[in-house]
Scaffold this active site. Structure first.
Site, PDB file in Angstrom:
ATOM      1  N   ARG A  10      11.972  60.369 -10.614  1.00  0.00           N
ATOM      2  CA  ARG A  10      11.652  58.941 -10.472  1.00  0.00           C
ATOM      3  C   ARG A  10      10.883  58.431 -11.683  1.00  0.00           C
ATOM      4  O   ARG A  10      11.163  57.365 -12.227  1.00  0.00           O
ATOM      5  CB  ARG A  10      10.805  58.710  -9.216  1.00  0.00           C
ATOM      6  CG  ARG A  10      11.656  58.317  -8.036  1.00  0.00           C
ATOM      7  CD  ARG A  10      11.017  57.220  -7.198  1.00  0.00           C
ATOM      8  NE  ARG A  10      12.059  56.624  -6.374  1.00  0.00           N
ATOM      9  CZ  ARG A  10      11.858  56.105  -5.176  1.00  0.00           C
ATOM     10  NH1 ARG A  10      10.667  56.119  -4.645  1.00  0.00           N
ATOM     11  NH2 ARG A  10      12.862  55.568  -4.521  1.00  0.00           N
ATOM     12  N   THR A  64       2.484  50.792   4.500  1.00  0.00           N
ATOM     13  CA  THR A  64       2.305  50.280   5.857  1.00  0.00           C
ATOM     14  C   THR A  64       1.847  51.432   6.745  1.00  0.00           C
ATOM     15  O   THR A  64       2.499  52.473   6.789  1.00  0.00           O
ATOM     16  CB  THR A  64       3.639  49.708   6.380  1.00  0.00           C
ATOM     17  OG1 THR A  64       4.078  48.721   5.445  1.00  0.00           O
ATOM     18  CG2 THR A  64       3.483  49.096   7.754  1.00  0.00           C
ATOM     19  N   ALA A  89       2.633  43.466  12.745  1.00  0.00           N
ATOM     20  CA  ALA A  89       3.000  42.284  13.547  1.00  0.00           C
ATOM     21  C   ALA A  89       4.027  41.434  12.813  1.00  0.00           C
ATOM     22  O   ALA A  89       5.018  40.989  13.407  1.00  0.00           O
ATOM     23  CB  ALA A  89       1.745  41.466  13.852  1.00  0.00           C
ATOM     24  N   PRO A 112       6.753  57.983   6.763  1.00  0.00           N
ATOM     25  CA  PRO A 112       7.953  58.079   7.610  1.00  0.00           C
ATOM     26  C   PRO A 112       7.637  58.143   9.099  1.00  0.00           C
ATOM     27  O   PRO A 112       6.472  58.272   9.483  1.00  0.00           O
ATOM     28  CB  PRO A 112       8.592  59.399   7.175  1.00  0.00           C
ATOM     29  CG  PRO A 112       7.618  60.094   6.305  1.00  0.00           C
ATOM     30  CD  PRO A 112       6.465  59.213   6.037  1.00  0.00           C
ATOM     31  N   ASP A 114       3.588  59.533  -9.666  1.00  0.00           N
ATOM     32  CA  ASP A 114       4.427  60.010  -8.571  1.00  0.00           C
ATOM     33  C   ASP A 114       4.636  61.514  -8.726  1.00  0.00           C
ATOM     34  O   ASP A 114       4.621  62.045  -9.840  1.00  0.00           O
ATOM     35  CB  ASP A 114       5.778  59.279  -8.603  1.00  0.00           C
ATOM     36  CG  ASP A 114       6.465  59.263  -7.240  1.00  0.00           C
ATOM     37  OD1 ASP A 114       6.596  58.175  -6.667  1.00  0.00           O
ATOM     38  OD2 ASP A 114       6.861  60.355  -6.748  1.00  0.00           O
ATOM     39  N   CYS A 129      11.932  49.570   6.784  1.00  0.00           N
ATOM     40  CA  CYS A 129      10.678  49.305   7.495  1.00  0.00           C
ATOM     41  C   CYS A 129      10.768  48.739   8.905  1.00  0.00           C
ATOM     42  O   CYS A 129       9.953  49.119   9.756  1.00  0.00           O
ATOM     43  CB  CYS A 129       9.800  48.402   6.647  1.00  0.00           C
ATOM     44  SG  CYS A 129       9.256  49.247   5.162  1.00  0.00           S
ATOM     45  N   LYS A 176      11.094  51.457  11.612  1.00  0.00           N
ATOM     46  CA  LYS A 176       9.955  52.386  11.502  1.00  0.00           C
ATOM     47  C   LYS A 176       8.660  51.720  11.966  1.00  0.00           C
ATOM     48  O   LYS A 176       7.876  52.297  12.728  1.00  0.00           O
ATOM     49  CB  LYS A 176       9.849  52.810  10.037  1.00  0.00           C
ATOM     50  CG  LYS A 176       8.570  53.468   9.623  1.00  0.00           C
ATOM     51  CD  LYS A 176       8.699  53.999   8.213  1.00  0.00           C
ATOM     52  CE  LYS A 176       8.487  52.964   7.136  1.00  0.00           C
ATOM     53  NZ  LYS A 176       7.138  52.793   6.662  1.00  0.00           N
ATOM     54  N   ASN A 184       6.263  42.280  10.543  1.00  0.00           N
ATOM     55  CA  ASN A 184       7.600  42.891  10.570  1.00  0.00           C
ATOM     56  C   ASN A 184       8.200  42.851  11.969  1.00  0.00           C
ATOM     57  O   ASN A 184       9.404  42.649  12.134  1.00  0.00           O
ATOM     58  CB  ASN A 184       7.537  44.333  10.054  1.00  0.00           C
ATOM     59  CG  ASN A 184       7.682  44.384   8.544  1.00  0.00           C
ATOM     60  OD1 ASN A 184       7.846  43.347   7.900  1.00  0.00           O
ATOM     61  ND2 ASN A 184       7.615  45.563   7.968  1.00  0.00           N
TER      62      ASN A 184
END
Ligand SMILES: NC(=O)C1=CN([C@@H]2O[C@H](COP(=O)(O)OP(=O)(O)OC[C@H]3O[C@@H](n4cnc5c(N)ncnc54)[C@H](O)[C@@H]3O)[C@@H](O)[C@H]2O)C=CC1
Ligand SMILES: O=C(O)[C@H]1O[C@H](OP(=O)(O)OP(=O)(O)OC[C@H]2O[C@@H](n3ccc(=O)[nH]c3=O)[C@H](O)[C@@H]2O)[C@H](O)[C@@H](O)[C@@H]1O
Length: 480
Positions: A38, A128, A218, A89, A33, A272, A275, A220
């Site tokens: 983190r 996603t 679909a 995002p 990352d 999610c 979004k 979600n």
């Protein structure tokens, strides 16, 4: 030894890779990352995310075949399979602002992969993404490939927060999409072998790339649509005297509908649903399908309606003003068993009450004061960027006090509202709370966790989403 590298050590990258490492001792997994804090947290005793069972899994593998590192390029260049699980995002400016997915982090990850790779690699979309993203990524990789072969797979993640480890241990399905070429099929089989260490083969579904990408959006959208459907019913229940829990139960008994995901609430939250639906709406519009786009848009509209309806109900019940009144907020996370506050309905409810000049005393067992202040001062969608890149307001919100238990939050309050269904809220000493509140004392239950009749016996005026209204609330206008 097969080497896996995952770019993005977040809510998805961290738990998914920890479970792969646990279930596949013969595979070396590195999670990388750009956020130093983190990675430091992943390597400490205080993991950066709260998720039941996660500590245990990480402790078993960390330092053996699971590593967390900021040496992004090194681990990417050494890996055979690279998962990309970075933020995607909603765009806040330019073409598609407010709807389209912002693929900046994805694109920069892809360019870096192309730059540092020296041998053939499988690149897996874990984030996603909009349908056809794989095509764009393929172009970036192949145009910069220096003769290296990259196979792109789509392997969307279906875990839910709070149950992530169990979801990963026993997934309903694992979905792998790839190109319909011999190389594409070979890459699918390679990834399938990883999951086959613990997932039964009949639960591993292989499709083409576009089906896999679209199936995630679909799924979600369908899940969120169920919640908006039951929440729309909750408004009608309040207007007619029906009880939404009884309606959900009766409807869910139909085996074609099923009982899950039919709990009325103050609204769905989480990083999610909104979004991904906005993203779906944008894709429909770009493909000349405005009717389809409008259909899905409505799921979000009903969710926004539910949140503002809740605030209106609160304000109108309390003599049409909460100005200067102390209101206790119990629960801030978007659901129980997580400290995640991304798109939590609590943000909109709190902002609505602050707009009416209320003083808020907030308690959540897992969310820090810093996080709450940050959420209440941030612009919409700014949260979905790596932490160190989030724009921060230097000032906290003055009328907000974050406290460490429910009794402190409710002391001298005019009303309390429950915004997260934490188990501990079910067993609070409501008599003691009532005695310490201003009168009349109001409870607004946005998650249907309290026993309204018991609370009424104590003396509270109670509003529960989608339940028959008590006499006090009946004559108050609920919708502005
Ligand atoms: N949170 C969830 O429950 C689920 C999320 N997803 C999807 O997974 C993706 C990631 O979501 P989360 O893990 O929740 O996000 P997150 O914000 O927790 O983690 C993303 C991480 O990627 C890092 N990152 C961004 N750009 C990078 C780069 N170029 N190089 C290295 N690291 C970089 C960030 O610093 C951050 O730590 C999103 O597309 C989301 O829609 C899918 C299923 C479930
Ligand atoms: O793509 C994602 O990020 C994930 O989104 C959701 O998972 P998550 O957001 O973590 O949590 P959910 O349990 O789905 O809850 C979402 C929101 O809906 C609310 N909800 C859920 C169920 C319900 O009946 N009623 C309801 O209001 C929850 O309180 C929460 O605010 C999906 O359930 C996951 O399958 C998916 O992988």
């Amino acid at each position: 030894m097969v080497k896996i590298c995952c770019i993005g050590a977040g809510y998805v990258g961290g738990p998914t890779m920890a479970v792969i490492a646990l279930k596949c001792p013969s595979i070396e997994v590195a999670v990388v990352d750009i956020s130093v804090s983190r990675i430091t947290a992943w390597n400490s005793d205080e993991l950066p995310i709260y998720e039941p069972g996660l500590d245990d899994v990480v402790k078993q593998c960390r330092g053996k075949n699971l590593f967390f590192s900021t040496e992004v390029e090194k681990h990417v260049s050494e890996a055979d399979i690279i998962f990309v699980s970075v933020n995607t995002p909603t765009k806040t400016r330019g073409l598609g602002a407010g709807k389209a997915a912002d693929l900046t982090y994805w694109e920069s990850a892809a360019r870096m992969i192309a730059d540092v790779s020296k041998n053939d690699k499988i690149v897996v979309e874990k984030s996603t993404v909009p349908v056809k993203t794989a095509e764009a990524i393929e172009k970036i990789l192949t145009h910069n490939s220096k003769g290296i072969n990259f196979q792109i797979l789509s392997n969307p993640e279906f875990l839910a927060e709070g149950t992530a480890i169990q979801d990963l241990f026993h997934p309903d399905r694992v979905l792998i999409g790839g190109r319909d070429t011999p190389e594409g099929q070979k890459a699918i089989q390679t990834l399938k072998k990883v999951y086959a260490h613990w997932v039964p083969e009949d639960r591993i579904i292989c499709t083409n790339l576009w089906s896999a990408e679209l199936s995630k959006l679909a799924a979600n959208a369908f899940l969120a649509q169920r919640i908006s459907s039951v929440n729309a019913m909750s408004a009608l229940c309040e207007a007619t005297g029906a009880d939404v829990t009884q309606v959900s139960n009766a409807v869910g008994k139909d085996s074609r509908i099923g009982p899950k995901f039919l709990n009325a609430s103050v609204g769905f939250g989480g990083s999610c649903f909104q979004k991904d639906i906005l993203n779906l709406v944008y894709i429909c519009e770009c493909n000349g399908l405005p009717e389809v786009a409008n259909y899905w848009k409505q799921v979000i509209k009903v969710n926004d309606y539910q949140k503002s309806r809740f605030v209106n109900r609160m304000v109108s019940s309390m003599f049409n003003t909460v100005s200067g009144k102390k209101i206790a907020i119990l629960g801030f996370a978007f659901k129980k068993d997580t400290g995640d506050t991304r798109e939590t309905p609590a943000i909109d409810v709190c902002k609505g009450l602050l707009g009416d000049n209320a003083h808020l005393s907030i308690y959540d067992p897992q969310v820090t004061q810093e996080q709450i202040q940050r959420d209440l001062s941030m612009e919409k969608f700014d949260w979905d960027h790596p932490t160190h890149l989030q724009p921060m307001s230097p000032y906290g919100v003055k009328q907000v006090n974050v406290v460490s238990d429910a009794h402190e939050a409710t002391k001298d309050a005019h009303g309390l509202c429950i915004l997260t269904e934490w188990d501990e809220f079910k067993t609070l000493d409501f008599k003691r709370i009532y005695d310490n509140m201003q009168k009349p004392a109001f409870v607004f239950d946005g998650r249907n966790v309290v026993d309204a009749s018991k609370l009424r016996e104590i003396g509270f005026i109670v509003y529960s989403i989608g339940k028959p209204l008590d006499a006090w609330l009946k004559d108050m206008p609920a919708v502005a």
